[in-house]
Write an enzyme that holds these catalytic residues in place. Sequence first.
Site, PDB file in Angstrom:
ATOM      1  CB  SER A 150     -20.318  43.482  28.507  1.00  0.00           C
ATOM      2  OG  SER A 150     -19.437  43.127  27.476  1.00  0.00           O
ATOM      3  CD  GLU A 245     -16.496  37.193  32.771  1.00  0.00           C
ATOM      4  OE1 GLU A 245     -16.452  38.071  31.890  1.00  0.00           O
ATOM      5  OE2 GLU A 245     -17.376  37.166  33.657  1.00  0.00           O
TER       6      GLU A 245
END
Length: 303
Positions: A150, A245
């Site tokens: 991330s 995502e």
Amino acid sequence: MENTSMEQLAAIKTYLKQTSRFGEKSVEMIRQEIAEVTRKLHIPSDIKIQTAVIDQLHAEWIIPANPPPGMDNKVILYFHGGGFISGTCEFYRDLSARIAKSGGVKVLVVEYRLAPEHPYPAANVDCLRAYHWLLENGYAYGNILFGGDSVGGSLALMTLISLRDNGEPLPVGAFLISPHTDLVHLDGESYLSRAELDPTGSIEGNQRILDAYLGNRSEEIPLLSPLRMDLSGLPDLFIQVGDHEVLLSDCTRFADRARAAGVVVHLEVWEHMWSVFHFLAYMLPEAQRAIVHIGQYIQTRLR
């Protein structure tokens, strides 16, 4: 090893949508929830855990109990995720332990300073400090590999770009799990096409990440958008991203631009998966295989 059934995946994603929407919680609530989860985590018995202090930053060594010969002087410097506002060594023990065991090499996880108390460039500065600390303590740059998930993946990229621009030696590569490659523009097409599929990410949540880290700054920070920067001269990169995502298109665009700049990029897109699905390796066969692939990459770069 079979894949998770579509029914199981649907149930997992429903639960994640109900509990993991980053943009709907206060900083204090997010940190409290992470602390509560951490208290319940199982500490693997086949690793050693050693604390370290890097210029007043708390860090933790995750060391495989029986590393292969010749790996003692090699290390993964891992930058955790958490939207710049959360994340601890303890919370990342399970994931970093699985990576350490898969790659057969120790992992150093660093707790960089968090926003909003410490806005840009605090985390970037701390990641550079951690790399310099390894060099000062006898680790050769050719024996160091970056890792991150991330915003930790973003920090890995930004650290590589900063090192290159400073004319400093680079590590041998980096593996990036669902990295944010553009925290400035947020214009990837998957922000729309995966909006309903992604159980944890959203354009609103990622705007909050940017706002938290920028603090009172109003000017655009180019370094927060590696996607739009000169990528030439970067080392070998391995990227894993989920097909469901919102960061998908930023990852694929980054891979294309990096390759065009002469960088060797290995990109894996995992069907039906979301950001950092690796956290569920205790139950998801796909996450287990993804970590095996990371281990294979580590061994290729560090052996």
